[in-house]
Design an enzyme around this catalytic site. Structure first.
Site, PDB file in Angstrom:
ATOM      1  N   GLN A 111     -17.598  69.605  23.722  1.00 47.93           N
ATOM      2  CA  GLN A 111     -17.204  69.157  25.055  1.00 47.93           C
ATOM      3  C   GLN A 111     -18.278  68.365  25.783  1.00 47.93           C
ATOM      4  O   GLN A 111     -17.959  67.431  26.523  1.00 47.93           O
ATOM      5  CB  GLN A 111     -16.783  70.374  25.893  1.00 47.93           C
TER       6      GLN A 111
ATOM      7  N   ARG B  67     -28.042  58.578   3.097  1.00 48.70           N
ATOM      8  CA  ARG B  67     -26.931  59.464   3.472  1.00 48.70           C
ATOM      9  C   ARG B  67     -25.656  58.972   2.787  1.00 48.70           C
ATOM     10  O   ARG B  67     -25.148  57.896   3.088  1.00 48.70           O
ATOM     11  CB  ARG B  67     -26.734  59.520   4.982  1.00 48.70           C
TER      12      ARG B  67
ATOM     13  N   HIS C 164     -14.942  58.426  10.328  1.00 50.55           N
ATOM     14  CA  HIS C 164     -14.556  58.722  11.706  1.00 50.55           C
ATOM     15  C   HIS C 164     -13.063  58.513  11.940  1.00 50.55           C
ATOM     16  O   HIS C 164     -12.517  59.071  12.896  1.00 50.55           O
ATOM     17  CB  HIS C 164     -15.370  57.868  12.675  1.00 50.55           C
ATOM     18  N   GLU C 165     -12.408  57.732  11.128  1.00 48.65           N
ATOM     19  CA  GLU C 165     -10.970  57.510  11.307  1.00 48.65           C
ATOM     20  C   GLU C 165     -10.129  58.498  10.508  1.00 48.65           C
ATOM     21  O   GLU C 165      -8.900  58.416  10.504  1.00 48.65           O
ATOM     22  CB  GLU C 165     -10.601  56.082  10.917  1.00 48.65           C
TER      23      GLU C 165
ATOM     24  N   TYR D 132     -19.178  53.802   8.127  1.00 47.14           N
ATOM     25  CA  TYR D 132     -19.937  52.668   8.646  1.00 47.14           C
ATOM     26  C   TYR D 132     -20.070  51.589   7.563  1.00 47.14           C
ATOM     27  O   TYR D 132     -19.495  51.698   6.490  1.00 47.14           O
ATOM     28  CB  TYR D 132     -21.295  53.139   9.157  1.00 47.14           C
TER      29      TYR D 132
ATOM     30  N   HIS E  35     -26.035  60.491  17.866  1.00 49.44           N
ATOM     31  CA  HIS E  35     -25.948  59.420  18.858  1.00 49.44           C
ATOM     32  C   HIS E  35     -25.862  60.107  20.214  1.00 49.44           C
ATOM     33  O   HIS E  35     -24.884  60.790  20.509  1.00 49.44           O
ATOM     34  CB  HIS E  35     -24.708  58.576  18.579  1.00 49.44           C
TER      35      HIS E  35
ATOM     36  N   GLU F  86     -19.730  58.193   6.665  1.00 50.64           N
ATOM     37  CA  GLU F  86     -18.932  58.251   7.899  1.00 50.64           C
ATOM     38  C   GLU F  86     -18.119  56.993   8.190  1.00 50.64           C
ATOM     39  O   GLU F  86     -17.651  56.796   9.310  1.00 50.64           O
ATOM     40  CB  GLU F  86     -19.822  58.583   9.107  1.00 50.64           C
TER      41      GLU F  86
ATOM     42  N   LYS G 253     -11.477  79.301  18.280  1.00 53.35           N
ATOM     43  CA  LYS G 253     -12.504  79.468  19.309  1.00 53.35           C
ATOM     44  C   LYS G 253     -13.295  80.758  19.107  1.00 53.35           C
ATOM     45  O   LYS G 253     -13.881  81.289  20.047  1.00 53.35           O
ATOM     46  CB  LYS G 253     -11.870  79.444  20.703  1.00 53.35           C
TER      47      LYS G 253
ATOM     48  N   ALA H  36     -20.752  80.912  34.483  1.00 55.65           N
ATOM     49  CA  ALA H  36     -21.698  80.503  35.521  1.00 55.65           C
ATOM     50  C   ALA H  36     -22.662  81.630  35.862  1.00 55.65           C
ATOM     51  O   ALA H  36     -23.876  81.428  35.968  1.00 55.65           O
ATOM     52  CB  ALA H  36     -20.945  80.046  36.770  1.00 55.65           C
TER      53      ALA H  36
END
Length: 676
Positions: A343, A218, A256-257, A170, A28, A168, A425, A388
């Site tokens: 992010q 799916r 998702h929950e 839905y 999405h 998921e 990370k 950067a």
């Protein structure tokens, strides 16, 4: 002999040949909310097809307005919607580049963030403020017809197939699971009743589209919520879906929950292979593995080990649209790897913005970068090899300029070198590997261990200043006490904190420092350690695949930590929407304490003195770590301006605040394209 023969092997399904086993998973993106949305979507998919991905699964399109993800999400329910959505342009662009494309049909059910959303019952999902309306028995049959209509329209629009979204959490998942389906009509009750809706949809779609059109289903291979499916349920549903007419079964992970992370960098690579294997062992049609598969070797191993027949990589195709091409050309070191940070993609979606990618700001913005090559080849100096500076150097060199990169350190990365020390990370290592490889391949001259001044920069046509930030030191009495350290001291290993620690500042850096001190580095790299920490039942014997619906308590902590902030509000409010809760959960279970609304009074031998609402307190700590923000480092910039030079200012040197690699890399990339 290629290093990834299984990944590159074609797959014949019905009359369609998928050119390799690499799949771009459905995402999405909210690109439809930007200007020129059809053109953007065409270029977005064209870039991945040109990058030689085998199969593309589009973002989800609702079969009815009440099933939209949000008010702006796409609906494909009429011939007019084909035209408005630019579907024929999308399929034509993808086919011209040799890829196969399948449209995902997604009814969000009680997750739909729209008034009038529907579900098997009227129970509201905890992640949605809208209360669903219970679908009547006849209305569920209408849902079947809606899926059929969308499938027919997809075929008319030139797609090679459809994916029926049944995972998921839905709508279809909601009907399948006892957690959300308490109905007593033909669509509920026992397993046959709960499985009826997805099976009727697959059966009806198969009959409607004919034999030469792909039907992908799916399935939720592990729900990660209480009241979810057992291993036997998943296997049985997979068998029935195959028998009913599906050509391929794709695997989804978690609702998702769920309170278990599924795709963040804190999840080990291929952590869900055990759940995918369950589906693979149950059926004979091809199966797709998904979630946290970001490197070719990982994907190849899943195919060789018989876990799956294809491998879905969604966000990795945001990070590098040429992923598959680089695999074929054996240039895997040049892959710009998805670091699982979320992010710029998921966090953007969850805050009503269009997705892009931290390490590839061109993702979703391809239209903005379709610019002619510069007519003048400039000599460019870049000072600072942080995010950067690296992005500016690579993009300027790709555009034909002669780039020299300076940094006072003997290694590239800047503050990325600190971030990669934090448990969860470690994928930042891949970002640095990519930049090192790309800089070398582009012939960028590296002058590391060199502090560049005005004299060293004379003679360059353009100078980009990416000198970053320095820690902000708050004006607190005793801030120069020996027990005070900065986050740089700690994350670089220059100083070692004591057993009891107060952290001043509860932004992203403060939380990262706490995780650095308390986190388990194995958890994000070892699937078994991850499963144990998050109470995942890898045997899949328990409903939903959970031993308990909460993270396990940690053992004795290595440090007693108190995280503090001035603002009288919940700590961590500004952390990433999709990852902040993971970090907070880990730290709470590790025993971290929190203080909000603190006024810092002084630091002395007794510890950190502070007050909350006028009441004085003292924390008897060995160490006070300052994570109170940053200040732009502009000394060189000011010197250049004074000398009559007009440098380009980018990254933290341009704007200081929370360390924001998304903004730094995005700004630097666009600035490099402005060089003409």
């Amino acid at each position: 002999m290629t290093a990834h023969p299984r990944l590159l092997e074609p797959l014949q399904i019905r009359d369609i040949t998928v050119r390799n086993r690499m799949v771009m998973g459905a995402m999405h993106t909210r690109l439809e909310t930007l200007d020129r949305p059809v053109e953007r979507l065409v270029e977005f998919y064209r870039a991945r097809a040109k990058g030689e991905i085998g199969l593309i699964l589009t973002g989800g399109f609702a079969p009815h307005p009440d099933g939209r993800m949000d008010p702006e999400s796409g609906v494909l329910d009429s011939p007019e919607a084909i035209v408005e959505g630019g579907h024929r342009e999308i399929t034509r662009a993808v086919h011209d580049e040799g890829a196969t494309i399948v449209l995902q049909i997604l009814h969000a059910g009680r997750y739909a963030k729209v008034p009038g959303c529907v579900g098997p019952t009227d129970e509201r999902a905890r992640i949605n403020r809208f209360v669903p309306r219970t679908l009547a028995t006849d209305e569920v049959w209408d849902v079947v017809d809606q899926f059929v209509t969308t499938a027919r329209l997809a075929r008319e629009a030139g797609y090679d197939g459809v994916e029926i979204m049944g995972s998921e959490g839905y709508l279809l998942n909601e009907f399948i699971a006892e957690r959300t389906n308490t109905r007593t009509d033909e669509w509920g009750g026992d397993r046959d009743g709960r499985f009826k809706l997805p099976l009727e949809i697959v059966r009806a779609v198969r009959a409607a589209v004919g034999p030469d059109f792909l039907v992908v289903y799916r399935i939720s291979s592990i729900d990660l919520v209480s009241g979810g499916l057992t291993a036997d349920d998943v296997a049985e549903l997979a068998r029935r879906v195959e028998q009913t007419g599906a050509d391929i079964i794709n695997t989804g992970i978690g609702w998702h929950e769920s309170t278990v992370p599924t795709i963040a960098a804190s999840v080990p690579r291929a952590a869900w292979a055990f759940a995918t294997r369950l589906v693979k062992d149950a059926v004979s049609v091809p199966v797709i593995a998904s979630n946290r598969i970001n490197m070719p070797d990982v994907a190849e191993d899943l195919l060789v080990d018989g876990v799956a027949d294809l491998v879905s990589m969604a966000r990795p195709l945001l990070a590098d649209p040429e992923f598959a091409k680089k695999v074929r050309e054996e240039r895997t070191d040049e892959i710009c790897t998805c670091i699982g940070c979320n992010q710029a993609c998921l966090d953007a979606i969850f805050t009503d913005r269009a997705a892009t990618c931290m390490v590839n700001p061109k993702a979703g913005r391809e239209l903005d970068f379709l610019l002619p090559m510069p007519t003048i080849r400039r000599r460019v100096a870049v000072v600072g090899a942080g995010p950067a500076g690296l992005a500016y150097s690579v993009n300027a060199a790709e555009r034909g300029h002669l780039v020299t990169l300076f940094d006072g350190s003997d290694q590239i990365g800047g503050q990325l070198n600190m971030a990669r020390q934090v448990p969860g990370k470690n994928e930042f290592n891949e970002a640095l590997r990519y930049f090192r490889t790309r800089l070398a391949g582009l012939g960028v001259e590296m002058r590391l261990g060199t502090v560049a001044g005005v004299a060293e920069l004379a003679g360059f046509d353009t100078v980009a200043v990416a000198t970053g930030v320095t820690p902000r030191i708050p004006a607190i009495d005793g801030i120069d006490h020996p027990k005070v350290m900065t986050y740089i001291d700690v994350l670089t290993g220059a100083k070692t904190p004591g057993d009891s620690v107060a952290i001043i500042g509860a932004g992203g850096i403060g939380f990262d420092v706490a995780e650095f001190l308390l986190g388990d580095e194995k958890e994000s790299v070892d699937p078994h350690a991850f499963a144990e920490a998050w109470m995942v039942d890898q045997s899949l014997a328990r409903p939903g695949g959970l031993l308990a619906e909460a993270r396990r308590e940690s053992g004795p902590a290595s440090h007693a930590i108190t995280l503090m902030q001035r603002k009288p509000e919940r700590l961590g409010r500004n952390l990433g929407k999709s990852t902040g809760w993971i970090l907070k959960s880990r730290l709470v279970h590790a025993g971290m304490s929190e203080v909000a609304g603190a006024t810092y009074l002084r630091i002395d031998d007794e510890g950190l003195h502070y007050s909350v609402d006028g009441d004085a307190h003292v924390l008897d700590v060995d160490t006070v770590i300052v994570c109170a923000g940053q200040v732009s480092e502009r000394t060189l910039y000011d010197e250049l301006v004074a000398a009559g030079v007009e440098p380009v200012l980018i990254g933290g040197a341009h704007t200081a605040g929370e360390l924001d690699a998304v903004a730094a890399i995005g700004q630097a990339t666009r600035a490099a394209y402005e060089l003409t």
